[in-house]
Design an enzyme around this catalytic site. Structure first.
Site, PDB file in Angstrom:
ATOM      1  N   LYS A 191      -5.152   3.115  -7.578  1.00 34.19           N
ATOM      2  CA  LYS A 191      -5.950   4.125  -6.888  1.00 34.19           C
ATOM      3  C   LYS A 191      -4.999   5.084  -6.180  1.00 34.19           C
ATOM      4  O   LYS A 191      -3.986   4.659  -5.603  1.00 34.19           O
ATOM      5  CB  LYS A 191      -6.885   3.443  -5.892  1.00 34.19           C
ATOM      6  CG  LYS A 191      -7.854   4.368  -5.174  1.00 34.19           C
ATOM      7  CD  LYS A 191      -8.774   3.524  -4.290  1.00 34.19           C
ATOM      8  CE  LYS A 191      -9.771   4.353  -3.508  1.00 34.19           C
ATOM      9  NZ  LYS A 191     -10.644   3.493  -2.655  1.00 34.19           N
TER      10      LYS A 191
ATOM     11  N   SER B 199     -15.341   4.295  -3.209  1.00 29.54           N
ATOM     12  CA  SER B 199     -14.422   5.380  -3.484  1.00 29.54           C
ATOM     13  C   SER B 199     -13.464   5.116  -4.642  1.00 29.54           C
ATOM     14  O   SER B 199     -12.813   6.037  -5.133  1.00 29.54           O
ATOM     15  CB  SER B 199     -13.615   5.712  -2.233  1.00 29.54           C
ATOM     16  OG  SER B 199     -12.835   4.593  -1.813  1.00 29.54           O
TER      17      SER B 199
ATOM     18  N   SER C 148     -16.080   0.063  -1.369  1.00 26.42           N
ATOM     19  CA  SER C 148     -15.316   0.971  -2.240  1.00 26.42           C
ATOM     20  C   SER C 148     -14.676   0.315  -3.446  1.00 26.42           C
ATOM     21  O   SER C 148     -14.185   1.007  -4.335  1.00 26.42           O
ATOM     22  CB  SER C 148     -14.250   1.712  -1.424  1.00 26.42           C
ATOM     23  OG  SER C 148     -14.845   2.715  -0.647  1.00 26.42           O
TER      24      SER C 148
END
Length: 525
Positions: A102, A183, A207
């Site tokens: 990420k 996210s 997330s």
């Protein structure tokens, strides 16, 4: 047997996904590790094949927008690992396997760590987060950085999950007009689409688990403190953690075995070395036999179709030998209010400290106040939504504020000892299961998407582990089953999730439709 490199390369240019059994790119540790061990693939061939799939599916084809940047040294790194294998040195089961990070996790490969923001587009720190160093020492190849909800969904309460100014909108590979959640949206979509062996996401509250569930993969948010947070763009010192996102539970267990461990720079990880274990070896396909599991109906009634899939999952748990106990979920309204205050205070302190650690030559925004000013002057940042959460955080008190300290202690108590732990004890169960959330909503830049809720808040605030495993589909859209336990119970949760996964064998590969399949009810008679 056809050579895997040839098969993968051929599949890489196709926008239609095959079943995992037919498509090695969608295989896991067992398939890809065996291929390297037997010589039908190399780390270099796997890396090149995934890069070709990224070009075909992420940059072109359905254009998933799941990846922001690629590691320019990925092929070279893979070639070096192949040389080690040829010389008889195999670092472990993950040797040579390509993964994504990420884009809020730093890696010393020449890529920037942007958190999706134009303010950090030049943030090339030259630092490996300790978790990245653990992965590369275990022989993992870092392919690149996955797109995310900008600032990990913490700039605005009106944000669009999966959108960042750096990467655009991540598209859900099960229906391109649907949310990939966030996210860790890019991580979820990329793993589902077979663009890497796995990805490392991060979670403050939902997330990892939300995008994992909505993209039909496995996601684990571990106990806060099991994995180092050093050199990860922060939101909350109380709740932030990284975790694996994979296509099956065994792969998540293998990654967690490498990721877990203490870091002197992160005081939260003090117990990690004593708590960690070999999570892969601990998996037991018969783990559900004799297990007592609490059933939480947190989102019951909000999606009748998801409720039906949940009931089928519960039946599968029982068929595998589990005893199910209905548990009444607590009122989380007080926890929610406390969490809002905690995150605002901790974000301001954490982001100011992080920005101060970056290079002033590359990152001109040195404080949260600077970020707010940057966004006010950069129309590409605020074209879809504003930054009211940033402004609320800037106006929040400091870490020594009595109200904050009281809120942090109260929230942990209500979510942990008086929340999850109380439910486990009163029902005499070892874990809780719940719907991870409803199917992905249509992305709507005007009104936002329909949010059906999730069970993520209590384990997030308590700092306890939360695992989601695919449990089925609603009109072709994935929905997940959550397994929640007390602190440091990852080994048991993974084992229970693995047993459930093996019992139902439900996951199927995405086919990248523009929307969900039409219904005859919409057609004229």
């Amino acid at each position: 047997m056809r050579r895997m490199v040839g098969l993968m390369a051929g599949l890489a240019v196709s926008a239609g996904a095959a079943r995992a059994a037919e498509d090695p790119a969608l295989g896991g540790l067992q398939v890809l590790g065996h291929a390297q061990a037997t010589g039908t693939a190399t780390s270099e061939s796997l890396t090149r094949a995934y890069l070709a799939r990224i070009e075909a599916l992420d940059r072109k084809g359905p254009k998933l927008n799941s990846i922001i940047a690629l590691n320019p040294h990925a092929v070279t790194d893979a070639r070096a690992l192949d040389a080690e294998r040829k010389a008889g040195k195999v670092r472990g089961p993950l040797h040579g396997l390509p993964i994504l990070l990420k884009d809020n996790i730093e890696s010393a490969d020449g890529t920037a760590t942007t958190a999706g923001s134009l303010a950090l587009k030049d943030n090339v720190t030259g630092r490996d987060a300790p978790l990245v160093r653990r992965l590369t020492e275990a022989g993992v190849v870092v392919l690149g950085k996955a797109n995310l909800s900008e600032w990990a969904n913490y700039r605005s309460s009106r944000s669009i999950s999966g959108w960042s100014a750096m990467g655009g909108l991540v598209r859900n590979p099960y229906a391109l007009d649907r949310s990939a959640c966030g996210s860790s949206a890019g991580s979820g979509a990329a793993v589902a689409a077979g663009l890497a062996f796995a990805a490392i996401g991060t979670e403050t509250d939902g997330s990892i688990t939300c995008p994992a569930a909505m993209n039909g993969i496995v996601g684990l948010k571990p106990t806060v403190g099991l994995i180092s947070r050093t050199h990860i763009v922060p939101i909350s010192a109380s709740q932030d953690t990284a975790g694996p996102m994979t296509r099956n539970v065994a792969d998540a267990a293998a990654l967690l075995t490498v990721l877990a461990g203490s870091d002197p720079a992160d005081p939260a990880t003090l117990e990690a070395d004593q708590r960690r274990t070999d999570y892969l070896k601990a998996l037991d396909p018969a783990a559900l036999k004799g297990a007592r599991i609490g059933v939480l109906r947190v989102t019951a009634g909000r999606s009748p179709q998801t409720d039906a899939v949940f009931d089928q999952a519960l039946a599968a748990l029982k068929a595998a030998g589990a005893t199910l106990v209905e548990v009444t979920p607590p009122d989380v309204s007080q926890v929610s209010a406390l969490e809002d205050l905690i995150l605002r205070v901790e974000f301001k302190a954490g982001i100011n400290a992080y920005l101060a650690s970056t290079s002033p030559d590359q990152v001109k925004t040195r404080t949260l106040a600077d970020l707010i000013a940057f966004n006010d002057l950069e129309p590409r940042e605020t074209v879809l939504f504003g930054q009211e959460t940033f402004k609320e955080a800037q106006a929040s008190p400091d870490l020594d504020d009595p109200a904050y300290l009281t809120a942090r202690a109260s929230a942990r108590r209500l979510a942990g000892p008086e929340g999850i732990d109380r439910m486990l004890a009163e029902a005499k169960v070892e874990a809780l299961v719940a719907e991870s959330g409803g199917p992905a909503s249509v992305v709507d830049r005007v009104n936002g998407g329909r949010w059906l809720g999730s069970p993520s808040e209590l384990p997030a605030v308590a700092g306890y582990p939360h695992l989601t495993v695919p449990m089925g589909y609603v009109e072709g859209l994935p929905v997940g089953l959550s397994f929640i336990g007390t602190a440091w119970s990852e080994a048991r949760l993974l084992s229970l999730g693995h047993a459930f996964e093996q019992a139902i064998q439900v996951r199927r590969a995405p086919t990248f439709p523009a929307t969900v399949n039409g219904s005859p009810a919409f057609d004229k008679p």
